[in-house]
Design a protein around this motif. Sequence first.
Motif, short mmCIF file in Angstrom:
data_model
loop_
_atom_site.label_atom_id
_atom_site.label_comp_id
_atom_site.label_asym_id
_atom_site.label_seq_id
_atom_site.Cartn_x
_atom_site.Cartn_y
_atom_site.Cartn_z
N PHE A 1 -82.27 18.60 -38.80
CA PHE A 1 -81.68 17.47 -38.35
C PHE A 1 -80.59 17.42 -38.15
N GLY A 2 -79.91 17.83 -37.54
CA GLY A 2 -78.50 18.29 -36.65
C GLY A 2 -78.79 18.19 -35.09
N VAL A 3 -79.73 19.04 -34.49
CA VAL A 3 -80.71 19.19 -33.74
C VAL A 3 -80.69 17.89 -32.83
N VAL A 4 -81.98 16.93 -33.58
CA VAL A 4 -82.37 15.42 -33.28
C VAL A 4 -80.87 14.35 -33.54
N ALA A 5 -79.76 14.71 -34.09
CA ALA A 5 -78.99 14.30 -33.78
C ALA A 5 -78.07 14.44 -32.84
N VAL B 1 -72.37 12.07 -42.17
CA VAL B 1 -73.96 12.42 -42.50
C VAL B 1 -73.83 14.12 -42.27
N LEU B 2 -73.85 14.79 -41.28
CA LEU B 2 -74.02 15.70 -41.32
C LEU B 2 -73.58 17.47 -42.30
N PRO B 3 -72.49 16.91 -42.55
CA PRO B 3 -72.22 18.33 -43.78
C PRO B 3 -73.61 18.04 -44.81
N THR B 4 -74.49 16.57 -45.28
CA THR B 4 -75.17 16.67 -46.06
C THR B 4 -76.83 17.88 -45.56
N TRP B 5 -76.89 16.68 -44.55
CA TRP B 5 -78.17 16.59 -43.31
C TRP B 5 -78.41 17.12 -42.58
N ALA B 6 -77.53 18.29 -42.09
CA ALA B 6 -77.33 19.24 -40.73
C ALA B 6 -78.65 20.27 -40.96
N ARG B 7 -78.65 20.93 -41.65
CA ARG B 7 -79.93 22.28 -41.39
C ARG B 7 -80.73 22.10 -42.66
N VAL B 8 -81.44 20.33 -42.34
CA VAL B 8 -82.08 19.79 -43.07
C VAL B 8 -83.41 19.59 -41.95
N PRO B 9 -84.55 20.21 -42.33
CA PRO B 9 -85.65 19.78 -41.70
C PRO B 9 -86.12 18.23 -42.02
N VAL C 1 -75.96 4.93 -39.06
CA VAL C 1 -76.21 5.90 -37.83
C VAL C 1 -77.25 6.73 -38.42
N LEU C 2 -77.36 7.42 -39.63
CA LEU C 2 -78.77 8.14 -40.32
C LEU C 2 -79.96 7.75 -39.68
N SER C 3 -80.30 6.75 -40.07
CA SER C 3 -81.56 5.40 -39.87
C SER C 3 -81.59 5.90 -37.97
N SER C 4 -80.74 5.57 -37.51
CA SER C 4 -80.79 5.49 -35.85
C SER C 4 -80.89 6.60 -35.65
N VAL C 5 -80.55 7.91 -35.67
CA VAL C 5 -80.92 9.20 -35.82
C VAL C 5 -82.38 8.97 -36.44
N CYS C 6 -82.95 9.16 -36.99
CA CYS C 6 -84.42 8.89 -37.34
C CYS C 6 -85.25 8.20 -36.22
N LYS C 7 -84.51 6.74 -36.35
CA LYS C 7 -85.75 6.38 -35.83
C LYS C 7 -85.45 7.01 -33.88
N TYR C 8 -84.67 7.63 -33.78
CA TYR C 8 -84.88 8.43 -32.39
C TYR C 8 -86.05 9.78 -32.40
#
Length: 375
Positions: free
Chosen positions: A58-62, A88-96, A128-135
């Motif tokens: 997720f962090g790469v896409v963010a 957001v990133l503290p929880t999701w940065a490394r999660v595929p 913000v998390l949703s916006s990254v997912c939309k991207y």
Amino acid sequence: MSIEKRGTSWRARYRGPDGRERNKSFGRKIDAQRWQHEQQSRINRGEWVDPSVSRTPFGVVADEWLATIHHLKPTTRYSYEFVLRRRVLPTWARVPLSKITHDGLVQWVTALVESGLSASQVHQAAYVLSSVCKYAIRTARLTRNPMADVRLPRLRSERERRFLTHDEVAKLAAAAGTYASLIRLLAYTGLRWGEAAALRVGDIDLVRRRLDVVRAFTDVRGRMIEGSPKSHQSRTVPLHRWLCSELAPYVEGRDRDALVFTAPGGGPLRKSNFRHRVWYPAVRAAGLDGLTPHELRHTAASLYIAAGTPPKVVQRILGHASITITLDLYGHLYPDEMDQWADRLGEIAATVWPERGQIRDTGDDEPPSEAGAKP
């Protein structure tokens, strides 16, 4: 598609929409069949994603997403980046991407709430998390937004807006000392703080009694950045004659590029410094504790409305993107004239109908009177 046994395991194969073959091994044949069927179903529904890209953290896409929002205002970009890095990133940065699930997001939202964040802050993080997912969807790494069905805490109603009277504006301006003209400008034009701070001599035409709003200052990490007004919309604002007279000393004989209002030592006015040095003391002296600078913009809207200004004109003066925004914010300030218009409609109807407004009996719904009844 095929399933074959290799030693003690079962290998399932299928060909993706990109023409490439993919396979996966299982200990049981039934598990291989289920996986193969699931992949084919996703292909048929148009929901298939290349497993290699869905494993992107997720962090790469963010970080990629951040690079695409350069069109936003500096303050907006900074706030999004702040929320992303802090919440957001503290929880999701490394999660595929493929491992971001509905249940996991529900737990994350719950943790944010329990950490003491307000409902508004939780909504910002979710946005913000949703916006990254939309991207990720736009770049073919996700097929659906996992944040879409996650329930968020209910937002509290907005703080009640405060509108000053003419007398209160006068008291506040008097208490502001050398910045009295700035106070009156904000209260009678509806300029945003950043727009007033960035106002230059060449933007004011005392003959036409017009003020052009073409730029605004934003304070980003201690740096004053000049950009376009909110929503990138320039506008022209009318000036009252007495306000022109008051602004004349700030304009006449000065360089067109000079700032109209500056800090005591020169340079742009910083809102944070102005609050502590001028605003808070003036507010206390005027007996208006709790008032914010932005409420002078609300005040301008209310004073214009009280003077009978139509909503469309108020929209143009304030620079709202649509009349809907103006009416949502200030529609309740317009007098309730329903009875007046209902009476006017009735008067017009009375001049048209022979019965002077009385509803004619067509006989369709009511039974005929005894005199007109047929045997």
